[in-house]
Motif scaffolding. Sequence first.
Motif, PDB file in Angstrom:
ATOM      1  N   GLN A  72      12.998   4.093  -5.321  1.00 20.10           N
ATOM      2  CA  GLN A  72      14.451   3.844  -5.448  1.00 20.10           C
ATOM      3  C   GLN A  72      15.148   4.663  -6.538  1.00 20.10           C
ATOM      4  O   GLN A  72      16.343   4.914  -6.456  1.00 20.10           O
ATOM      5  CB  GLN A  72      14.734   2.354  -5.671  1.00 20.10           C
ATOM      6  CG  GLN A  72      14.054   1.450  -4.633  1.00 20.10           C
ATOM      7  CD  GLN A  72      13.789   0.065  -5.170  1.00 20.10           C
ATOM      8  OE1 GLN A  72      14.707  -0.646  -5.556  1.00 20.10           O
ATOM      9  NE2 GLN A  72      12.538  -0.323  -5.209  1.00 20.10           N
ATOM     10  N   VAL A  73      14.409   5.020  -7.563  1.00 23.25           N
ATOM     11  CA  VAL A  73      14.958   5.845  -8.657  1.00 23.25           C
ATOM     12  C   VAL A  73      13.876   6.858  -9.007  1.00 23.25           C
ATOM     13  O   VAL A  73      12.742   6.464  -9.305  1.00 23.25           O
ATOM     14  CB  VAL A  73      15.264   4.995  -9.907  1.00 23.25           C
ATOM     15  CG1 VAL A  73      15.807   5.871 -11.034  1.00 23.25           C
ATOM     16  CG2 VAL A  73      16.233   3.862  -9.592  1.00 23.25           C
ATOM     17  N   ILE A  74      14.225   8.167  -8.937  1.00 23.27           N
ATOM     18  CA  ILE A  74      13.210   9.168  -9.292  1.00 23.27           C
ATOM     19  C   ILE A  74      13.748  10.049 -10.418  1.00 23.27           C
ATOM     20  O   ILE A  74      14.935  10.366 -10.479  1.00 23.27           O
ATOM     21  CB  ILE A  74      12.729   9.998  -8.075  1.00 23.27           C
ATOM     22  CG1 ILE A  74      13.889  10.589  -7.291  1.00 23.27           C
ATOM     23  CG2 ILE A  74      11.840   9.153  -7.177  1.00 23.27           C
ATOM     24  CD1 ILE A  74      13.433  11.518  -6.147  1.00 23.27           C
ATOM     25  N   ILE A  75      12.811  10.429 -11.300  1.00 28.51           N
ATOM     26  CA  ILE A  75      13.172  11.088 -12.558  1.00 28.51           C
ATOM     27  C   ILE A  75      12.410  12.405 -12.644  1.00 28.51           C
ATOM     28  O   ILE A  75      11.187  12.424 -12.454  1.00 28.51           O
ATOM     29  CB  ILE A  75      12.783  10.174 -13.739  1.00 28.51           C
ATOM     30  CG1 ILE A  75      13.536   8.840 -13.620  1.00 28.51           C
ATOM     31  CG2 ILE A  75      13.070  10.830 -15.084  1.00 28.51           C
ATOM     32  CD1 ILE A  75      12.675   7.650 -13.907  1.00 28.51           C
TER      33      ILE A  75
ATOM     34  N   GLU B 167       0.850  -1.199   0.000  1.00 27.07           N
ATOM     35  CA  GLU B 167       0.000   0.000   0.000  1.00 27.07           C
ATOM     36  C   GLU B 167       0.881   1.243   0.000  1.00 27.07           C
ATOM     37  O   GLU B 167       1.892   1.287   0.699  1.00 27.07           O
ATOM     38  CB  GLU B 167      -0.840   0.024   1.286  1.00 27.07           C
ATOM     39  CG  GLU B 167      -1.913  -1.024   1.343  1.00 27.07           C
ATOM     40  CD  GLU B 167      -3.211  -0.526   0.732  1.00 27.07           C
ATOM     41  OE1 GLU B 167      -3.461   0.685   0.821  1.00 27.07           O
ATOM     42  OE2 GLU B 167      -3.943  -1.357   0.167  1.00 27.07           O
ATOM     43  N   ARG B 168       0.491   2.240  -0.775  1.00 29.06           N
ATOM     44  CA  ARG B 168       1.224   3.515  -0.755  1.00 29.06           C
ATOM     45  C   ARG B 168       0.251   4.657  -0.539  1.00 29.06           C
ATOM     46  O   ARG B 168      -0.798   4.708  -1.188  1.00 29.06           O
ATOM     47  CB  ARG B 168       1.983   3.722  -2.047  1.00 29.06           C
ATOM     48  CG  ARG B 168       3.080   2.692  -2.216  1.00 29.06           C
ATOM     49  CD  ARG B 168       3.986   3.014  -3.361  1.00 29.06           C
ATOM     50  NE  ARG B 168       5.003   1.986  -3.480  1.00 29.06           N
ATOM     51  CZ  ARG B 168       5.938   1.973  -4.402  1.00 29.06           C
ATOM     52  NH1 ARG B 168       5.998   2.950  -5.287  1.00 29.06           N
ATOM     53  NH2 ARG B 168       6.825   1.004  -4.454  1.00 29.06           N
ATOM     54  N   ALA B 169       0.636   5.570   0.328  1.00 28.52           N
ATOM     55  CA  ALA B 169      -0.225   6.729   0.589  1.00 28.52           C
ATOM     56  C   ALA B 169      -0.231   7.630  -0.644  1.00 28.52           C
ATOM     57  O   ALA B 169       0.762   7.682  -1.375  1.00 28.52           O
ATOM     58  CB  ALA B 169       0.307   7.483   1.802  1.00 28.52           C
TER      59      ALA B 169
ATOM     60  N   ASP C 281       9.206  16.734   1.342  1.00 28.15           N
ATOM     61  CA  ASP C 281       8.951  15.508   2.137  1.00 28.15           C
ATOM     62  C   ASP C 281       8.359  14.413   1.248  1.00 28.15           C
ATOM     63  O   ASP C 281       8.683  13.231   1.401  1.00 28.15           O
ATOM     64  CB  ASP C 281       7.990  15.812   3.288  1.00 28.15           C
ATOM     65  CG  ASP C 281       8.652  16.670   4.365  1.00 28.15           C
ATOM     66  OD1 ASP C 281       9.892  16.802   4.330  1.00 28.15           O
ATOM     67  OD2 ASP C 281       7.920  17.218   5.211  1.00 28.15           O
ATOM     68  N   GLU C 282       7.502  14.813   0.312  1.00 25.99           N
ATOM     69  CA  GLU C 282       6.925  13.813  -0.598  1.00 25.99           C
ATOM     70  C   GLU C 282       7.954  13.312  -1.615  1.00 25.99           C
ATOM     71  O   GLU C 282       7.946  12.134  -1.977  1.00 25.99           O
ATOM     72  CB  GLU C 282       5.692  14.402  -1.299  1.00 25.99           C
ATOM     73  CG  GLU C 282       4.534  14.599  -0.333  1.00 25.99           C
ATOM     74  CD  GLU C 282       3.199  14.823  -1.030  1.00 25.99           C
ATOM     75  OE1 GLU C 282       2.163  14.714  -0.357  1.00 25.99           O
ATOM     76  OE2 GLU C 282       3.186  15.113  -2.255  1.00 25.99           O
ATOM     77  N   VAL C 283       8.835  14.219  -2.068  1.00 29.63           N
ATOM     78  CA  VAL C 283       9.901  13.777  -2.985  1.00 29.63           C
ATOM     79  C   VAL C 283      10.751  12.728  -2.272  1.00 29.63           C
ATOM     80  O   VAL C 283      11.104  11.688  -2.839  1.00 29.63           O
ATOM     81  CB  VAL C 283      10.777  14.982  -3.425  1.00 29.63           C
ATOM     82  CG1 VAL C 283      12.050  14.510  -4.112  1.00 29.63           C
ATOM     83  CG2 VAL C 283       9.977  15.907  -4.354  1.00 29.63           C
ATOM     84  N   LYS C 284      11.051  12.974  -1.015  1.00 30.33           N
ATOM     85  CA  LYS C 284      11.882  12.030  -0.247  1.00 30.33           C
ATOM     86  C   LYS C 284      11.148  10.691  -0.077  1.00 30.33           C
ATOM     87  O   LYS C 284      11.748   9.622  -0.201  1.00 30.33           O
ATOM     88  CB  LYS C 284      12.218  12.654   1.109  1.00 30.33           C
ATOM     89  CG  LYS C 284      13.307  11.918   1.786  1.00 30.33           C
ATOM     90  CD  LYS C 284      14.130  12.724   2.737  1.00 30.33           C
ATOM     91  CE  LYS C 284      15.221  11.794   3.229  1.00 30.33           C
ATOM     92  NZ  LYS C 284      15.614  12.023   4.578  1.00 30.33           N
ATOM     93  N   ARG C 285       9.861  10.759   0.176  1.00 33.38           N
ATOM     94  CA  ARG C 285       9.096   9.507   0.305  1.00 33.38           C
ATOM     95  C   ARG C 285       9.065   8.765  -1.031  1.00 33.38           C
ATOM     96  O   ARG C 285       9.240   7.539  -1.080  1.00 33.38           O
ATOM     97  CB  ARG C 285       7.670   9.806   0.796  1.00 33.38           C
ATOM     98  CG  ARG C 285       6.788   8.563   0.845  1.00 33.38           C
ATOM     99  CD  ARG C 285       5.632   8.722   1.809  1.00 33.38           C
ATOM    100  NE  ARG C 285       4.648   9.695   1.381  1.00 33.38           N
ATOM    101  CZ  ARG C 285       3.629   9.434   0.559  1.00 33.38           C
ATOM    102  NH1 ARG C 285       3.476   8.221   0.059  1.00 33.38           N
ATOM    103  NH2 ARG C 285       2.760  10.376   0.245  1.00 33.38           N
ATOM    104  N   ALA C 286       8.894   9.508  -2.122  1.00 36.25           N
ATOM    105  CA  ALA C 286       8.877   8.875  -3.454  1.00 36.25           C
ATOM    106  C   ALA C 286      10.235   8.229  -3.754  1.00 36.25           C
ATOM    107  O   ALA C 286      10.306   7.163  -4.372  1.00 36.25           O
ATOM    108  CB  ALA C 286       8.529   9.910  -4.518  1.00 36.25           C
TER     109      ALA C 286
END
Length: 289
Positions: A61-64, A16-18, A51-56
């Motif tokens: 594991q890899v954000i673009i 589950e993801r918020a 904070d959401e970028v950090k959670r993503a």
Amino acid sequence: MDRYCLEAIGRIAGEERAPYAHITVDRLTPIIGAEIGGVDLAHPVPDPAFDEVKRAFLENQVIIFRNQTLTVAQQKAFARRFGPLRALPMADIDGDDAELVIIKASKDSTFVAGEVWHADGTADPAPSLGSMLYMHRTPEIGTGGDTLFASMYLAYEMLSPALKLFLEGLTAIHDGAVPWQGYEAPPGLPKTEHPVIVRHPETGRKLLFVNSGFTTHIPQLSPGESRALLDYLFALVAREQVLNCRVRWAPGTLVFWDNRCTQHHAIWDYFPHSRYGERVTVLGSVPTR
Ligand code: SIN
């Protein structure tokens, strides 16, 4: 695909993801990678969005980030929100900025950095938290130069319970001289022993922590056993496409990968064309079981 693999995929993909309120998160696969929208990295990202970028980042594991226009100072300012930056020893760098790694290839190149499955700097006692690569130029032919990423959470999860248990008791040697084989290596390259299975310091999840770019042997085993086991694990990472996402770059794309739980592989399929990017690295911590 065997049953351990299917069970692992089911567990990870079914988590589950918020929802997100301040950014958009478009997942590349159920396992790894996500494109982030709604942020302009040229300006300080407000805390709720950050904070959401950090959670993503921790979830995917890899954000673009696409269509960013960044100076080196702005790239570094964003990276520093995650921690202090790593400065390379002067002998290692190809410019006058010790915090900036230049990633480039042209018609004159005889090799490119990272054209093998690896995590960055695992021969260091405290390998990096993550690397942030900002692409300035992609091949003139309009295609090529993608980067593959692989999830070491899933690589661990897809092992049989018996093999997991065996690996838990082992360590492996990571040697900074491995990428220099066939070349004159600079003096003072690090060599470090890390557990084969470690826990991510922020998510607490277990992951496989050996890579063909740096890991040489498992000292608890005979040389033949060590080679066979590492070859099996390296082949798993190279073979299992379900571990992967593939990032297609454009000028202005910034990718931040979690170096603690992923490996990556640059694809040099565009010779003799050029590609140019600039990478900064966030300092990490000592990997632990
Ligand atoms: C690297 O950091 O290993 C290079 C990645 C790339 O060029 O895509």
